[in-house]
Design an enzyme around this catalytic site. Structure first.
Site, mmCIF file in Angstrom:
data_model
loop_
_atom_site.group_PDB
_atom_site.id
_atom_site.type_symbol
_atom_site.label_atom_id
_atom_site.label_comp_id
_atom_site.label_asym_id
_atom_site.label_seq_id
_atom_site.Cartn_x
_atom_site.Cartn_y
_atom_site.Cartn_z
ATOM 1 N N ASP A 49 -7.540 17.373 -16.403
ATOM 2 C CA ASP A 49 -7.770 15.966 -16.774
ATOM 3 C C ASP A 49 -7.348 15.806 -18.243
ATOM 4 O OD1 ASP A 49 -8.853 13.571 -17.702
ATOM 5 O OD2 ASP A 49 -10.675 13.731 -16.510
ATOM 6 N N LYS A 98 -7.957 4.237 -20.042
ATOM 7 C CA LYS A 98 -8.224 4.564 -21.444
ATOM 8 C C LYS A 98 -6.960 4.320 -22.293
ATOM 9 C CE LYS A 98 -12.308 6.243 -20.062
ATOM 10 N NZ LYS A 98 -12.235 6.232 -18.617
ATOM 11 N N TYR A 137 -16.432 15.075 -17.622
ATOM 12 C CA TYR A 137 -16.907 13.699 -17.613
ATOM 13 C C TYR A 137 -17.967 13.521 -16.501
ATOM 14 C CZ TYR A 137 -17.047 8.925 -16.053
ATOM 15 O OH TYR A 137 -17.505 7.718 -15.599
ATOM 16 N N ARG A 168 0.848 -1.209 0.000
ATOM 17 C CA ARG A 168 0.000 0.000 0.000
ATOM 18 C C ARG A 168 0.879 1.252 0.000
ATOM 19 N NH1 ARG A 168 -1.721 2.048 4.480
ATOM 20 N NH2 ARG A 168 -2.345 0.150 5.559
#
Ligand code: PLP
Ligand SMILES: N[C@@H](CCSC[C@H](N)C(=O)O)C(=O)O
Length: 399
Positions: free
Chosen positions: A174, A198, A100, A48
């Site tokens: 973004d 993406k 988005y 982590r």
């Protein structure tokens, strides 16, 4: 002076310091790392907090994004979640009104909770942005070209104004649509993030996100949240993303070439196409002035929700799928799918057409894709074919 490597070289040239000289960076599929002693943690103790496979990926991403620090997390939305935790209670936040749908959903949730004071504005209207930013504005969230209306934000002008007048306002960009190949947002913004689900990965087999910055202070704060919340990218997904990145340049080149061809074809039959690579796009010149390409997402309206449904469901090669950036071509109706999290009233206020069709172009043969679209368009009755084989739009009827 040592010449900097081109991005297409950096994508495949991934040196690692493996003790066996493995050609491909090893996968450290482990949660824990043994310590030399109770007090000597070594470089890694727990995945982590850090993992060598993730570090390998992050150093490559930092180099691609011209960043000093990059972090890989488990989705694009996690990027936004991490960044939004830097916003202090009551801070004023400005966000684009064509971001988005998931970004809109999270920011609106925080606003309704009273965590932030959110103002949604049309960030493609530069005058309006410059008027709206004040000394109280602590963060501004931008995206360009916007998803799904493909509108362009004048990032250089907005950045210049904010940096000169309100240097404490953090600009967040973004860059999912353009990728580091077409734009280096950190030349204008303080924090860049991308949904690596993406193009960066390109194969729709992992969820991932990347956050990058040149500021040490922001990097430390971001890392604190990533470690504290545990959203760092898992080792295997980091390894897959390292592999996906190798073909980014060649995939994206083909995807763009196909998109230009398809956008021109759709326009040639009489449709109004939203794609910044078309000279008819109202912001063609603006987009070209700060991006190195046009991307592989376009949208268009049909004038009828029913016809849009028939077209979307009538394709064979295009998958009826949310998301974009995959090697396969995808077709969707954003208001029903990716942007359904924006309620109908807000969609209307923001002029998001219910019949909008979004195409996300892959690497198939462009002529096969055009034939597939042609079949679906003919089936819907939106277009007809003349005796000479010419395809033309009948008329764009009202909704
Ligand atoms: C522009 C943009 N940003 C962020 C996201 C969120 O990314 P993810 O799906 O990886 O959480 C998406 C899509 O989901 C997107 O289209
Ligand atoms: N059901 C999902 C929809 C994801 S949309 C993914 C992508 N960004 C796109 O634009 O297609 C959700 O609720 O988030």
């Amino acid at each position: 002076m040592v010449k900097e490597l081109a991005l297409s070289t950096k994508l495949v040239y991934q040196p690692n310091d493996d003790i066996y000289n493995a050609s491909v960076a090893p996968l450290y599929q482990t949660t824990t790392f043994k310590q030399k002693s109770v007090s000597d943690l070594g470089q890694y103790d727990y995945t982590r907090s850090g993992n060598p496979t993730r570090t390998q990926l992050e150093s490559q991403l930092a180099s691609l994004m011209k960043a000093d620090h990059a972090y890989a997390v488990n989705s694009g939305m996690s990027c936004l979640d991490v960044i939004s935790r830097l916003i202090k209670q009551g801070d004023e936040v400005i966000a684009g009104d064509d971001l988005y749908g998931g970004t809109h959903r999270l920011l609106t949730f925080l606003h309704k909770n009273g965590s932030i004071k959110l103002k949604h504005i049309d960030t493609t209207n530069t005058e309006l942005v410059l008027k709206s930013v004040t000394a109280s504005t602590k963060f501004i969230f931008l995206e360009s070209p916007t998803n799904p209306l493909i509108k362009v934000v004048d990032l250089p002008a907005i950045s210049k104004y904010i940096r000169k007048n309100y240097p404490d306002c953090i600009i967040v960009f973004d860059n999912t649509m353009m990728t580091p190949l077409l734009l280096s947002p950190l030349d204008y913004a303080d924090i860049q993030y991308e949904s690596a689900t993406k193009y960066l990965n390109g194969h729709h087999d992992i969820m991932a996100g990347v956050i990058a910055t040149r500021s040490k202070k922001l990097a430390d704060d971001l890392f604190f949240v990533i470690n504290a919340t545990g959203c760092g990218l898992a080792p295997f997904d980091s390894w897959l993303l390292l592999r996906g990145l190798k073909t980014l340049s060649i995939r994206f080149e083909r995807q763009q070439a196909n998109t230009v061809k398809i956008a021109n074809w759709l326009e040639s039959i009489g449709l109004t196409v939203r794609y910044p690579g078309l000279k008819s796009h109202p912001q063609y010149e603006l987009h070209k002035s700060f991006n190195k390409g046009f991307g592989a997402v376009l949208s268009f309206e049909t004038g009828s929700i029913k016809k849009s449904e028939i077209i979307t469901e009538g394709t064979k090669i295009f998958g009826v799928t949310v998301s974009f950036g995959c090697v396969n071509s995808l077709i969707s109706m954003p208001c029903r799918m990716s942007h359904a999290s924006i309620d109908e009233k807000t969609r209307k206020e923001r002029n998001l057409p219910e019949d909008l069709i979004r195409l996300c172009i892959g690497i198939e043969d462009a002529d096969d894709l055009i034939d597939d679209l042609k079949t679906a368009l003919l089936k819907s009755g939106l277009v007809s074919e003349s005796s000479t084989g010419k395809i033309f739009v009948n008329s764009v009827s009202k909704l």
